[in-house]
Scaffold this motif. Structure first.
Motif, mmCIF file in Angstrom:
data_model
loop_
_atom_site.group_PDB
_atom_site.id
_atom_site.type_symbol
_atom_site.label_atom_id
_atom_site.label_comp_id
_atom_site.label_asym_id
_atom_site.label_seq_id
_atom_site.Cartn_x
_atom_site.Cartn_y
_atom_site.Cartn_z
ATOM 1 N N ARG A 63 2.923 15.633 -8.796
ATOM 2 C CA ARG A 63 1.612 15.449 -9.699
ATOM 3 C C ARG A 63 1.192 16.592 -10.698
ATOM 4 N NH1 ARG A 63 -1.692 14.337 -4.057
ATOM 5 N NH2 ARG A 63 -0.424 16.358 -3.515
ATOM 6 N N ASP A 95 -0.928 6.323 -9.831
ATOM 7 C CA ASP A 95 -1.596 7.640 -9.060
ATOM 8 C C ASP A 95 -1.435 7.544 -7.519
ATOM 9 O OD1 ASP A 95 -2.711 8.686 -11.472
ATOM 10 O OD2 ASP A 95 -4.770 7.539 -11.134
ATOM 11 N N HIS A 96 -1.757 6.393 -6.977
ATOM 12 C CA HIS A 96 -1.452 6.134 -5.534
ATOM 13 C C HIS A 96 0.213 6.491 -5.064
ATOM 14 C CE1 HIS A 96 -1.601 4.553 -1.475
ATOM 15 N NE2 HIS A 96 -0.693 3.829 -1.848
ATOM 16 N N ASP A 144 0.883 10.141 -4.897
ATOM 17 C CA ASP A 144 0.254 10.892 -3.781
ATOM 18 C C ASP A 144 1.130 10.203 -2.495
ATOM 19 O OD1 ASP A 144 -1.817 11.743 -5.067
ATOM 20 O OD2 ASP A 144 -3.287 9.992 -4.693
ATOM 21 N N GLU A 192 -2.438 1.216 -13.442
ATOM 22 C CA GLU A 192 -2.333 3.053 -13.481
ATOM 23 C C GLU A 192 -3.134 3.605 -12.408
ATOM 24 O OE1 GLU A 192 -1.539 4.874 -15.817
ATOM 25 O OE2 GLU A 192 -1.028 3.376 -17.397
ATOM 26 N N ALA A 193 -4.142 3.027 -11.834
ATOM 27 C CA ALA A 193 -4.472 3.640 -10.432
ATOM 28 C C ALA A 193 -3.381 3.592 -9.265
ATOM 29 C CB ALA A 193 -5.884 2.571 -9.805
ATOM 30 N N TYR A 194 -2.709 2.223 -9.403
ATOM 31 C CA TYR A 194 -1.299 2.267 -8.285
ATOM 32 C C TYR A 194 -0.377 3.175 -8.672
ATOM 33 C CZ TYR A 194 1.735 0.029 -5.309
ATOM 34 O OH TYR A 194 2.730 -0.368 -4.420
ATOM 35 N N GLU A 232 0.740 -1.397 -0.200
ATOM 36 C CA GLU A 232 0.011 -0.005 -0.169
ATOM 37 C C GLU A 232 0.906 1.232 -0.023
ATOM 38 O OE1 GLU A 232 -3.788 1.793 2.089
ATOM 39 O OE2 GLU A 232 -2.691 0.097 3.235
ATOM 40 N N ASP A 241 -4.759 -3.003 -11.033
ATOM 41 C CA ASP A 241 -5.050 -1.900 -11.793
ATOM 42 C C ASP A 241 -3.597 -0.835 -11.673
ATOM 43 O OD1 ASP A 241 -5.496 0.644 -13.037
ATOM 44 O OD2 ASP A 241 -7.635 0.806 -12.248
#
Length: 482
Positions: free
Chosen positions: A413, A399-400, A403, A395-397, A352, A393
């Motif tokens: 970002r 983004d994470h 962040d 792509e989502a990871y 995570e 996913d």
């Protein structure tokens, strides 16, 4: 003069080809893809260039030797090479910001005292002194020479037992990297994270890796880390040019489907309907691929198998100039280290808030102009095959991850023009390590089939750019001149 066919034009295949051609052999290289370099790949778009493999070079002496032996000129005449300063920046979840100098154990000790308090540098230094004993004991058999015919002595970890006092005298000896962290670093969260990062980078579990894996930070902090202008892809280009100068014949888009064996010896390779006869064959591809795909008749399908992890890479094309004073490599340490290790090694899944390597080279050749910056993020993840079954996913990871970095003060970002996510498709490959009853020894370069040798990161002396080059050096020396 022997006819030699090399399977694979990765860096070990290129290095072996250059050495063997210089020794007077007739060398042919068959490469499945359309280019050379293997793990030293490059991604280019809109004036940006990125290494898709390792971005830094350790033990440059390996490639200095190659340059001298194959062309009697220093490596610095083939590529522009410079030590990295600082060696790395480390950001910890408690807000500690640590800058480590390059190739200065004294400087590292001082930096640790300043970051973690007096005595931290001394404690770390004591571990590195014991790691030096490991280096001295294993440098030749695990880096510079063929794997001994009897590797029995290497099944025992040469990491020396630290002095034990009081009740500690009755506990079991230090045997894993996790033991080193708990007993010798006192479980200090920052020092533990620093030690574990070196293991994680090679896909090693601290709970399984022998204590002698402490040799990995010892080597970097003693001998330094280097950057090649243009990225390590430029190193592959230089070695490829040397091969061309020595008359090596290349066949790209030519995947080898079988090693031809006659009368018990390798006699060439087949690439579909094509045949390449040879007196000797060197395979520079993943040894496990040879076994799983039946490329070598009779090779055990489990040959070279072992625990594996992968590396997820995110390439970032950034608007705006690279800020002055930015470190080439920043390591953002995991918010919860034990939880990260659990997701990577025990219960596969994307960690995570993981340990992230942020590479930001100050290299004009990698960006369209000085108003832009090229950066790369890498994260160690579980075995790519196991991860693929979870269908994450990515792509989502990505983004994470951005962040996650922003929360530590590295907020990229709003600067992202575009990005490219490279899912993990290959396993991380650890170096050969003594101890653990031999579980971390890679297979020997001698395949056991006369005339067939194995080189590259999946065999002795193991993973990493320097060791891949050494596998070529060891094997070429064993074959000798024409």
């Amino acid at each position: 003069m022997a006819r030699i066919v090399i399977i694979g034009a990765g860096i070990s295949g290129l290095a072996a080809a250059a050495r063997l051609a210089t020794l007077g052999h007739r060398v042919t290289v068959c490469e499945a893809s359309g280019t050379y370099g293997g793990m030293l790949g490059r991604y280019e778009r809109d004036g940006f260039s990125f290494d898709t493999g390792p971005g830094l070079l350790t033990l440059p002496a390996v490639y200095r030797d190659l340059a001298l032996k194959s062309g009697r000129e220093p490596l610095e005449q083939l590529v522009e090479l410079a030590p990295v300063a600082p060696e790395s920046r480390h950001l910890f979840p408690d807000g500690t910001d640590l800058l480590l100098p390059n190739a200065s154990r004294g400087g590292v000790a001082q930096a640790l005292d300043e970051a973690f308090g007096p005595g931290s540098g001394e404690r770390w230094g004591e571990v590195m002194n014991r790691a030096r004993t490991v280096w001295e004991a294993t440098r030749r058999p695990l880096l510079e020479e063929p794997l001994p015919a009897d590797p029995g002595p290497l099944r025992t970890d040469p990491y020396p037992a630290p002095p034990r006092r009081g009740l500690a005298r009755f506990s079991r000896r230090t045997s894993t990297l996790a033991d080193v962290a708990q007993r010798e670093l006192g479980g200090h969260p920052g020092l533990t994270a620093l030690l574990y990062e070196y293991a994680l980078r090679f896909g090693l579990s601290p709970d399984e890796a022998p204590a002698g894996a402490s040799v990995l930070p010892y080597m970097e902090q003693s001998f330094g880390v280097w950057y090649v202008t243009g990225g390590n892809r430029a190193l592959a280009e230089a070695v490829y040019r040397r091969c061309e100068q020595r008359g090596v014949e290349f066949h790209f888009d030519t995947p080898v489907t079988e090693v031809l064996v006659a009368d018990g010896s390798a006699r060439g390779v087949a690439a579909g309907e094509r045949r390449f006869e040879a007196d000797l064959v060197l395979s520079a591809v993943d040894a496990r691929t040879l076994a799983r795909r039946g490329i070598v008749p009779g090779l055990d399908p489990k040959f070279g198998e072992g625990p594996s992890t992968g590396r997820l890479t995110v390439l970032l094309a950034l608007r705006g100039a690279r800020p002055a004073g930015t470190a080439y490599r920043t390591v953002v340490h995991a918010r919860d280290l034990e939880r990260e290790l659990d997701r990577v090694f025990e219960r596969p899944g994307l960690p995570e808030y993981p340990t992230v390597q942020v590479h930001r080279p100050d290299d004009p050749t990698l960006r369209p102009d000085d108003a832009h910056e090229a950066a790369t993020l890498t994260v160690t993840v579980p075995d790519p095959d196991e991860l693929a079954e979870l269908a994450p996913d990515f792509e989502a990871y990505a983004d994470h991850l951005l962040d996650h970095l922003a929360a530590t003060g590295i907020d990229l970002r709003e600067r992202v023009l575009w990005r490219e996510v490279l899912p993990p498709t290959a396993a991380l490959l650890p170096p050969s390590l003594a101890g653990a009853d031999g579980r971390f020894l890679n297979p020997p370069n001698d395949s056991g089939i006369p005339g067939l040798y194995l080189i590259g990161a999946t065999v002795h002396p193991g993973g990493g750019l320097a060791r891949a080059g050494m596998s070529a050096s060891i094997t070429a020396a064993g074959i000798g001149p024409a």
